[in-house]
Design an enzyme around this catalytic site. Sequence first.
Site: not given
Length: 210
Positions: A90, A97-99
């Site tokens: 991620n 950051i991918c969240v």
Amino acid sequence: MSSQYSNVENLSPQTIRQVMKELQDMETTPPEGIKVLINESDVTDIQALIDGPAGTPYAVGVFRVKLTLSKDFPQTPPKAYFLTKIFHPNVAANGEICVNTLKKDWKPDLGIKHILLTIKCLLIVPNPESALNEEAGKMLLERYDDYSQRARMMTEIHAQPAKCGGAAAASDAKDDDGPSTKKHAGLDKKLQDKKKEKLLKEKKRMLKRL
């Protein structure tokens, strides 16, 4: 600092006060394994050190992360980046950051502490379904041992506490400030540094082959 990098002037005084209060609270009572680094001249530049959680390939590392607040914060989520290199599904090549917390699940009242805790949780439970690093996501699902080895090696090379300065490292440094301690430890340190250098060179060679 130019407005290209700072949004202080665009944020409301109320938002700035709220952000500063939350950062100061976290400095006084830090969440476990997280140390905030306050930039008093620009509260939109939020950085923190996150200790790699035990039982993960990141356990030996300390990771520096950065949150960038937009002018519409807290109505819109901040962007989050790892400044320390990391092999994680991620996290993109540029550290982004991918969240979901910073996308569809964002709520204006979540706050900085919640975001940093979410990033720490991401080190424990990656989400390969929304991978920014496709290689890491695929490896996590299909060859976990290889993924774990690669992530651990990257951590050992790029996320050493001495480089990042974690909370534990900071307290150790205070204890070792005495001149007699430094003199006594000087020789051992040189030997340890040579060993570490040799190990790092070997690990970097291995990483190139992967």
